[in-house]
Design an enzyme around this catalytic site. Structure first.
Site, PDB file in Angstrom:
ATOM      1  N   TYR A   1       8.982  20.188  32.526  1.00 12.47           N
ATOM      2  CA  TYR A   1       8.366  20.185  31.200  1.00 12.47           C
ATOM      3  C   TYR A   1       7.138  21.095  31.193  1.00 12.47           C
ATOM      4  O   TYR A   1       6.977  21.932  30.292  1.00 12.47           O
ATOM      5  CB  TYR A   1       7.974  18.765  30.821  1.00 12.47           C
ATOM      6  CG  TYR A   1       7.279  18.653  29.480  1.00 12.47           C
ATOM      7  CD1 TYR A   1       8.005  18.700  28.297  1.00 12.47           C
ATOM      8  CD2 TYR A   1       5.903  18.491  29.403  1.00 12.47           C
ATOM      9  CE1 TYR A   1       7.375  18.600  27.063  1.00 12.47           C
ATOM     10  CE2 TYR A   1       5.257  18.385  28.174  1.00 12.47           C
ATOM     11  CZ  TYR A   1       6.001  18.433  27.010  1.00 12.47           C
ATOM     12  OH  TYR A   1       5.370  18.339  25.794  1.00 12.47           O
TER      13      TYR A   1
ATOM     14  N   SER B   1       1.939  22.225  24.018  1.00  8.77           N
ATOM     15  CA  SER B   1       1.408  21.004  24.628  1.00  8.77           C
ATOM     16  C   SER B   1       0.231  21.373  25.515  1.00  8.77           C
ATOM     17  O   SER B   1       0.151  22.508  26.020  1.00  8.77           O
ATOM     18  CB  SER B   1       2.492  20.322  25.483  1.00  8.77           C
ATOM     19  OG  SER B   1       1.946  19.324  26.310  1.00  8.77           O
TER      20      SER B   1
ATOM     21  N   ASN C   1      21.622  22.127  17.749  1.00  6.09           N
ATOM     22  CA  ASN C   1      20.995  21.989  19.061  1.00  6.09           C
ATOM     23  C   ASN C   1      20.296  23.300  19.377  1.00  6.09           C
ATOM     24  O   ASN C   1      20.941  24.333  19.538  1.00  6.09           O
ATOM     25  CB  ASN C   1      22.051  21.661  20.123  1.00  6.09           C
ATOM     26  CG  ASN C   1      21.447  21.394  21.489  1.00  6.09           C
ATOM     27  OD1 ASN C   1      20.284  21.685  21.740  1.00  6.09           O
ATOM     28  ND2 ASN C   1      22.248  20.847  22.379  1.00  6.09           N
TER      29      ASN C   1
ATOM     30  N   LYS D   1       6.534  24.613  28.962  1.00  2.33           N
ATOM     31  CA  LYS D   1       5.439  24.788  28.007  1.00  2.33           C
ATOM     32  C   LYS D   1       4.480  25.903  28.423  1.00  2.33           C
ATOM     33  O   LYS D   1       3.832  26.519  27.571  1.00  2.33           O
ATOM     34  CB  LYS D   1       4.669  23.470  27.852  1.00  2.33           C
ATOM     35  CG  LYS D   1       5.494  22.342  27.224  1.00  2.33           C
ATOM     36  CD  LYS D   1       5.919  22.670  25.812  1.00  2.33           C
ATOM     37  CE  LYS D   1       6.640  21.514  25.153  1.00  2.33           C
ATOM     38  NZ  LYS D   1       7.030  21.802  23.751  1.00  2.33           N
TER      39      LYS D   1
ATOM     40  N   ARG E   1      11.738  13.469  13.034  1.00  6.50           N
ATOM     41  CA  ARG E   1      10.800  12.358  13.164  1.00  6.50           C
ATOM     42  C   ARG E   1       9.565  12.833  13.922  1.00  6.50           C
ATOM     43  O   ARG E   1       9.462  13.995  14.308  1.00  6.50           O
ATOM     44  CB  ARG E   1      11.441  11.172  13.899  1.00  6.50           C
ATOM     45  CG  ARG E   1      11.868  11.476  15.326  1.00  6.50           C
ATOM     46  CD  ARG E   1      12.468  10.253  15.993  1.00  6.50           C
ATOM     47  NE  ARG E   1      12.736  10.516  17.415  1.00  6.50           N
ATOM     48  CZ  ARG E   1      13.084   9.585  18.292  1.00  6.50           C
ATOM     49  NH1 ARG E   1      13.250   8.331  17.891  1.00  6.50           N
ATOM     50  NH2 ARG E   1      13.305   9.882  19.564  1.00  6.50           N
TER      51      ARG E   1
END
Length: 259
Positions: free
Chosen positions: A163, A150, A66, A167, A18
């Site tokens: 996070y 990102s 995974n 990244k 998605r």
């Protein structure tokens, strides 16, 4: 296996169920790729994505996996290659956010290990596995490896420490693989999205809407999954091969330093 002249192009999109992953999978299908997607979840969203790929006249495959489970990468790649025969494009899209936003002084080792295990460790070793295959195949047609990172690779958000750290290593990973694969004509790119409207950002949508009004994003709008997908599609086809190692910002000007 069919020879290169007959065999359709094929791509693997991790985390393709998605959001940005789905948009990338459909974009690649529109450009002539049969597309395999992976995700940790198999649900109605998975079926919708597979149908969207097939609506473009291409074949689709889902492999439940995974990314954090590095031991499963060989199984995933073998399943994909048994289905498509060869792989022309890998899109490293799978990733997770911080389990909880908050003070970086409260980040737990468990959260740190989980986020880096998916976003960095899993991405690195999946890229390694696909790179090994691409070097062994060496067909005379465009190939590419593209990592969706990102703006957090360079822009600090103290409430999402693990996070951001996960990244921040992907630009170096891109450079390393770009150098390793350059002799084989396999370009490696990083696409760096900004604030994109996806299921992952739904929980903080109101916060970002308020920040847009304050001028956070120069283009003054959400990024859409299709914005990222179009960038990936352009990089996948070989037209920018000599730009290997490059970063493409898809952030509406968010990361531009200005005063």
């Amino acid at each position: 296996m069919l020879d290169d002249a007959m065999q359709p192009l094929a791509a693997l999109v991790t985390g393709g169920r998605r959001g940005i992953g789905r948009a990338i999978a459909v974009e690649l299908a529109s450009r002539g790729y049969d597309v395999a997607i992976t995700d940790v979840v198999d649900d109605e969203d998975t079926a919708l994505t597979l149908r969207a790929i097939e609506d473009q006249g291409r074949r689709s495959l889902f492999v439940q996996a995974n990314l954090q489970d590095v031991a499963s990468h060989t199984r995933v790649l073998e399943r994909v290659l048994a289905w498509c025969g060869d792989l022309d494009c890998l899109v490293n899209n799978a990733g997770i956010g911080s389990p909880a936003r908050g003070d970086l002084l409260d980040v737990t080792p468990e959260a740190f290990d989980t986020v880096l295990g998916v976003n960095l460790r899993g991405t690195f070793f999946m890229t390694q596995a696909v790179a090994r295959h691409m070097l062994s195949a060496e067909p005379d047609r465009p190939r590419a490896i593209i990592t969706v990172s990102s703006v957090s690779a360079t822009m600090a958000s103290p409430e999402r420490a693990e996070y951001c750290l996960s990244k921040s290593a992907l630009p170096m990973m891109t450079k390393l693989f770009a150098l390793r694969l350059a002799h084989a004509g396999i370009p490696v790119f990083e696409v760096r999205p900004g604030i994109i409207r996806t299921p992952m950002t739904e929980a903080v949508a109101q916060k970002y809407e308020a920040r847009f009004k304050e001028g956070l994003v120069p283009m003054n709008r959400w990024g859409e999954a299709d914005d990222v997908a179009k960038a990936v599609g352009q990089l996948a086809g070989g037209a920018l091969q000599f730009a290997t190692g490059s970063v493409l910002q898809v952030d509406g000007g968010l990361s531009i330093s200005a005063f």
